[in-house]
Design an enzyme around this catalytic site. Structure first.
Site, PDB file in Angstrom:
ATOM      1  N   ARG A  12      36.748  54.384  32.587  1.00 31.43           N
ATOM      2  CA  ARG A  12      37.218  53.106  31.713  1.00 31.43           C
ATOM      3  C   ARG A  12      38.771  52.797  32.095  1.00 31.43           C
ATOM      4  NH1 ARG A  12      35.799  51.803  25.914  1.00 31.43           N
ATOM      5  NH2 ARG A  12      37.420  52.954  25.536  1.00 31.43           N
TER       6      ARG A  12
ATOM      7  N   LEU B  58      34.549  44.636  25.098  1.00 31.07           N
ATOM      8  CA  LEU B  58      34.801  46.124  25.458  1.00 31.07           C
ATOM      9  C   LEU B  58      33.566  46.799  25.765  1.00 31.07           C
ATOM     10  CD1 LEU B  58      37.468  47.568  26.382  1.00 31.07           C
ATOM     11  CD2 LEU B  58      37.049  49.014  24.500  1.00 31.07           C
TER      12      LEU B  58
ATOM     13  N   ARG C 296      62.975  41.530  33.881  1.00 34.52           N
ATOM     14  CA  ARG C 296      62.171  40.753  33.205  1.00 34.52           C
ATOM     15  C   ARG C 296      61.725  39.438  34.480  1.00 34.52           C
ATOM     16  NH1 ARG C 296      60.824  36.295  30.417  1.00 34.52           N
ATOM     17  NH2 ARG C 296      59.116  36.440  29.158  1.00 34.52           N
TER      18      ARG C 296
ATOM     19  N   GLU D 262      32.563  41.508  18.784  1.00 36.36           N
ATOM     20  CA  GLU D 262      32.404  42.811  18.450  1.00 36.36           C
ATOM     21  C   GLU D 262      33.815  43.012  17.372  1.00 36.36           C
ATOM     22  OE1 GLU D 262      34.461  45.046  21.648  1.00 36.36           O
ATOM     23  OE2 GLU D 262      35.608  43.118  22.371  1.00 36.36           O
TER      24      GLU D 262
ATOM     25  N   TYR E 278      45.255  50.945  27.706  1.00 36.62           N
ATOM     26  CA  TYR E 278      45.193  52.176  27.040  1.00 36.62           C
ATOM     27  C   TYR E 278      43.875  53.051  27.037  1.00 36.62           C
ATOM     28  CZ  TYR E 278      43.537  49.921  22.760  1.00 36.62           C
ATOM     29  OH  TYR E 278      42.607  49.083  21.959  1.00 36.62           O
TER      30      TYR E 278
ATOM     31  N   HIS F 252      57.902  37.411  35.773  1.00 37.23           N
ATOM     32  CA  HIS F 252      56.221  37.407  35.586  1.00 37.23           C
ATOM     33  C   HIS F 252      55.664  38.392  36.687  1.00 37.23           C
ATOM     34  CE1 HIS F 252      57.410  34.797  32.106  1.00 37.23           C
ATOM     35  NE2 HIS F 252      56.377  34.987  31.660  1.00 37.23           N
TER      36      HIS F 252
ATOM     37  N   LYS G 199      40.585  47.357  28.741  1.00 33.16           N
ATOM     38  CA  LYS G 199      41.213  47.698  27.767  1.00 33.16           C
ATOM     39  C   LYS G 199      42.680  47.578  27.576  1.00 33.16           C
ATOM     40  CE  LYS G 199      40.460  51.440  24.254  1.00 33.16           C
ATOM     41  NZ  LYS G 199      40.171  50.455  23.189  1.00 33.16           N
TER      42      LYS G 199
HETATM   43  N1  PDD Z   1      39.372  50.752  20.026  1.00 31.45           N
HETATM   44  N2  PDD Z   1      36.037  47.170  20.964  1.00 31.45           N
HETATM   45  C1  PDD Z   1      37.285  47.106  20.935  1.00 31.45           C
HETATM   46  C2  PDD Z   1      37.957  45.686  21.024  1.00 31.45           C
HETATM   47  C3  PDD Z   1      38.039  48.370  20.898  1.00 31.45           C
HETATM   48  O1  PDD Z   1      39.503  48.215  20.830  1.00 31.45           O
HETATM   49  C4  PDD Z   1      37.444  49.555  20.979  1.00 31.45           C
HETATM   50  C5  PDD Z   1      37.941  50.757  20.985  1.00 31.45           C
HETATM   51  C6  PDD Z   1      35.862  49.720  20.909  1.00 31.45           C
HETATM   52  C7  PDD Z   1      35.231  50.869  20.802  1.00 31.45           C
HETATM   53  O2  PDD Z   1      35.319  51.504  22.088  1.00 31.45           O
HETATM   54  P1  PDD Z   1      35.352  53.129  22.231  1.00 31.45           P
HETATM   55  O3  PDD Z   1      33.765  53.452  21.656  1.00 31.45           O
HETATM   56  O4  PDD Z   1      35.328  53.346  23.482  1.00 31.45           O
HETATM   57  O5  PDD Z   1      36.462  53.681  21.345  1.00 31.45           O
HETATM   58  C8  PDD Z   1      35.400  48.217  20.909  1.00 31.45           C
HETATM   59  C9  PDD Z   1      40.052  51.994  19.845  1.00 31.45           C
HETATM   60  C10 PDD Z   1      39.574  53.259  19.239  1.00 31.45           C
HETATM   61  C11 PDD Z   1      41.433  51.849  19.308  1.00 31.45           C
HETATM   62  O6  PDD Z   1      41.916  50.615  19.778  1.00 31.45           O
HETATM   63  O7  PDD Z   1      42.137  52.360  18.681  1.00 31.45           O
END
Ligand code: PDD
Length: 285
Positions: free
Chosen positions: A52, A206, A100, A181, A33, A102, A148
């Protein structure tokens, strides 16, 4: 204006929008996403988010549901149909619908869903003015945090723990006691010498788009950043702490666990960086 969602080629009333029970996103979290911010009607870092997204798809050997240009068209259409001036657009791609099992199914079309919602700029500004509290939690995620993926259960648990403790975010900590993070944000500190520090990119975190744009803006101004991991102890004793994300921009942190940061007010460097990032957003074309 009623909300509209895009689901596999159709623009539907949000309330009626749904996917099949055997969507692999639902059963296996087999999907990726993006969240893109919209400020004054403009998407911020659209290209970076799409780069990304394509990278995440590639890492999971998933096909793109459509080419980039049509996807940009759909994104604009979702923003337009929802009448969003300030807010976010959410894009999700899953491997698709299949019985379903895997392994990757054969001949399945990836599923694409988009939703959008408004965000209050006033509320965001007020949060930044006050600064936020953060807690630390063990990082219990898998080792490919650079993707992501919609597999966000550890992030959900971390954020809930933060909420239970009246904090805005949870910074996750690896087995060596170093901060990775936030549950949905990137983590930064300013040390007692005024050095701006954030963890370097790797599979541990990320690659935040906000992080990247802030770095580019700081480098343009000749401001130095130290790319290294920092410990929980350094975090607790930092002069300033802040976080970045598409929905939070640059947000000053005034408390970490039981430690008050600085004088308990947003630090001047964090506020300057927030300002720099706001200027960058307002200049979006
Ligand atoms: N989250 N780290 C993680 C684990 C994240 O899920 C996100 C973003 C970031 C920051 O990334 P960016 O600057 O590209 O938004 C760092 C989004 C906003 C979410 O899951 O809602």
């Amino acid at each position: 204006m009623s909300r509209i969602a895009y689901v596999n080629g159709q623009y539907l009333p949000h309330r009626e929008a749904s996917v099949h029970v055997e969507d692999r996103g639902y059963q296996f979290a087999d999907g990726v996403y993006e969240v893109v911010t919209i400020v004054n009607g403009k998407m911020i870092d659209e290209e970076g988010h799409l780069d990304r997204l394509w990278r995440s798809l590639g890492e999971l050997r998933m096909d793109a549901p459509m080419d980039r240009e049509p996807m940009k068209f759909v994104m604009r259409e979702v923003i337009r149909q929802n009448g969003i001036y300030n807010g976010i657009i959410y894009l999700q791609v899953t491997r698709g619908v299949a019985p379903r099992d895997h392994p990757f199914p054969k001949d399945v079309r990836p599923a694409l869903v988009m939703t959008a919602k408004r965000l209050s700029m006033k509320k965001a500004a007020k949060t930044a003015e006050q600064g936020i509290a953060v807690i630390t939690v063990p990082d219990i995620r898998w080792t490919r945090r650079d993707i992501k993926s919609v597999s966000l259960l550890p992030n959900v648990l971390a954020k809930q723990e933060a909420k239970d403790k009246d904090a805005y975010e949870a910074f996750q900590v690896d087995d060596d006691g170093m901060v990775t993070e936030g549950s949905s944000t990137n983590a930064w500190i300013v040390d007692q010498d005024g050095k701006i520090i954030t963890r370097p990119l790797s599979n541990d975190i990320l690659a935040g788009i906000t992080r990247a744009s802030l770095i580019a803006e700081l480098e343009k101004r000749g401001l130095e950043i130290e790319f290294r991991s920092f410990s929980v102890d350094e975090l607790h004793n930092a002069r300033e702490v802040f976080l970045t994300s598409s929905t939070s921009y640059v947000l000053p942190v005034v408390k970490v666990d039981d430690h008050v940061i600085g004088n308990g007010q947003p630090g001047s460097i964090s506020l300057d960086l927030r300002e720099i990032y706001q200027e960058f957003m307002l200049a979006a074309e």
